[in-house]
Design an enzyme around this catalytic site. Sequence first.
Site, PDB file in Angstrom:
ATOM      1  CG  HIS A  87      24.009 -43.790  20.380  1.00  0.00           C
ATOM      2  ND1 HIS A  87      24.119 -42.452  20.690  1.00  0.00           N
ATOM      3  CD2 HIS A  87      22.737 -44.145  20.699  1.00  0.00           C
ATOM      4  CE1 HIS A  87      22.960 -42.013  21.169  1.00  0.00           C
ATOM      5  NE2 HIS A  87      22.107 -43.025  21.193  1.00  0.00           N
ATOM      6  CG  ASP A  89      26.438 -40.542  18.108  1.00  0.00           C
ATOM      7  OD1 ASP A  89      26.069 -41.616  18.622  1.00  0.00           O
ATOM      8  OD2 ASP A  89      25.813 -39.963  17.197  1.00  0.00           O
ATOM      9  CD  GLU A 154      20.601 -43.086  17.605  1.00  0.00           C
ATOM     10  OE1 GLU A 154      19.439 -43.438  17.342  1.00  0.00           O
ATOM     11  OE2 GLU A 154      20.853 -41.972  18.124  1.00  0.00           O
ATOM     12  CG  ASP A 181      19.759 -45.312  22.547  1.00  0.00           C
ATOM     13  OD1 ASP A 181      19.905 -44.330  23.305  1.00  0.00           O
ATOM     14  OD2 ASP A 181      19.817 -45.227  21.304  1.00  0.00           O
TER      15      ASP A 181
HETATM   16  N1  BES Z   1      17.821 -42.971  22.071  1.00  0.00           N
HETATM   17  C1  BES Z   1      17.115 -42.197  21.115  1.00  0.00           C
HETATM   18  C2  BES Z   1      15.816 -42.837  20.663  1.00  0.00           C
HETATM   19  C3  BES Z   1      14.771 -43.097  21.712  1.00  0.00           C
HETATM   20  C4  BES Z   1      14.664 -42.344  22.869  1.00  0.00           C
HETATM   21  C5  BES Z   1      13.875 -44.122  21.507  1.00  0.00           C
HETATM   22  C6  BES Z   1      13.682 -42.610  23.829  1.00  0.00           C
HETATM   23  C7  BES Z   1      12.883 -44.388  22.437  1.00  0.00           C
HETATM   24  C8  BES Z   1      12.791 -43.640  23.601  1.00  0.00           C
HETATM   25  C9  BES Z   1      18.025 -41.990  19.898  1.00  0.00           C
HETATM   26  O1  BES Z   1      19.323 -41.597  20.284  1.00  0.00           O
HETATM   27  C10 BES Z   1      17.493 -40.870  19.053  1.00  0.00           C
HETATM   28  O2  BES Z   1      17.502 -39.750  19.502  1.00  0.00           O
HETATM   29  N2  BES Z   1      17.084 -41.167  17.827  1.00  0.00           N
HETATM   30  C11 BES Z   1      16.690 -40.169  16.885  1.00  0.00           C
HETATM   31  C12 BES Z   1      16.695 -40.716  15.500  1.00  0.00           C
HETATM   32  C13 BES Z   1      17.958 -40.539  14.718  1.00  0.00           C
HETATM   33  C14 BES Z   1      17.773 -41.077  13.313  1.00  0.00           C
HETATM   34  C15 BES Z   1      18.485 -39.154  14.689  1.00  0.00           C
HETATM   35  C16 BES Z   1      15.293 -39.728  17.166  1.00  0.00           C
HETATM   36  O3  BES Z   1      14.447 -40.507  17.635  1.00  0.00           O
HETATM   37  O4  BES Z   1      15.008 -38.554  16.854  1.00  0.00           O
HETATM   38 MN    MN Z   2      20.037 -42.765  21.807  1.00  0.00          MN
HETATM   39 MN    MN Z   3      19.284 -39.423  20.738  1.00  0.00          MN
END
Ligand code: BES
Ligand code: MN
Ligand code: MN
Length: 453
Positions: A87, A89, A154, A181
Amino acid sequence: MSDRLNSYLKENSDRFLEELISFLKIPSISTDSNSKADVDRCAHWLKDHLFNIGITNVQLEETPGHPIIYAEYLIDASKPTILLYGHYDVQPPEPLDLWDSPPFEPTIRDGKIFARGATDDKGQLFTHIKALEAHLAVEGTLPVNVKILIEGEEEVGSPNLEPWIKDNKEKLSCDAVIISDSSMYAPGIPSIMYGLRGLAYFEIEVEGPSHDLHSGLYGGAVPNPINVLSSIISSFHDADGRIAIDGFYDTVRDLVESEREEWKNLPFRDSEFLAETGASELAGEPGFTTLERVWARPTLDCNGIIGGFTGEGAKTVLPSLAKAKFSCRLVPDQDPLEIEKLVIAHIEKVCPSSVKFKVGQHHGGKPVITDKTGIAVDAAKRALKKSWDAEPVFIRGGGSIPVVATFAEVLKTPTVLVGLGLNDDRLHSPNEKFDLENFYKGIQTSAYFWNEV
Ligand code: BES
Ligand code: MN
Ligand code: MN
């Protein structure tokens, strides 16, 4: 890997970093409607970049939200096809005054690059793009068929990606998905993440009187929405820290004993974990270790709370409104839609009739466990081992990447999560960073990966 490929990576390493800096300078904040033009500019930057490294079939797909970038480089139908996801963003940079250098002026200190998006996800995504560039520049082609899907939503729950994937199922068909990610277990320990938690996200608004009241004239005789909201929030957990919502744990898959044993063998110290947080003590569900709590148990956490008077000095007011945002991290086999129902039923049960409440939901995501074997996992293992000179470990993670479940359900494709970040990267926080060692080793890992697969 050929010497020519390795020398290409070496000779061009400074330029790779310059380009990453240009990518990071674009404030592609997906949550912020005022940043729409910048998010768009970032999508175009990526599209042009992919085209310029030799991936000539690149499309910028408009959606009701931010654009999706889709590209392919297909060489031979008899060879495997790998889909790269990432992603472009980023999260909002606030609070700005806590950054040591401005979030969109990437700065290098102590071998790390500091900027919003450095690790999440621009820096990690870019490692793959540079590895593909190296293959194309040196060999004039790629060793496998590659499809690339990069979204700009994302961080807001990918609302337009799932429909797009469903509409473009055939075009996206592939043998495996690769994503960088997430994070490595620890510096120098290459890792493959085989589990992610899901997410259900709520907003609640509690209304008492129709307007703010003098707390002397009315206090004690009129319901206070902040007091009520606090009691609702406290009813979410029991005194031990377990979630006290009926049915919440019903579909939670128990940890298998072998998994618990494996995790006990990972180097881990509560004291070091605690030090990362700056808190004075750890707290959580009884009967589980810290890693188990974060990787394999569900949670409910308040994300923000607001109401009444919070300015300077004292104001004796009985507020009309109180609001909170809270979210649940989910684990297999919890379903975000089921959890939403249980949470709302709980609030209906505990909320007194003296106030009105509204609950809204944001886009959530399903938890996942991915395969520990398969062509992409095996290739990633070999690639990681070669470039880090250490045996990769299998770990789970506490964060969420909702599209991984979509890939499994819609494309019927397994995903391999090759995290390159570190736990202290401060993603979503001020002073987000990415270690340059991980950036360069990541490029090398990816270059090996395309060969190995
Ligand atoms: N890259 C992250 C998720 C992540 C980080 C997974 C470190 C495992 C280890 C992703 O960009 C993220 O922040 N996801 C959000 C969820 C989304 C639906 C807003 C999250 O996990 O809060
Ligand atoms: Mn991420
Ligand atoms: Mn994130």
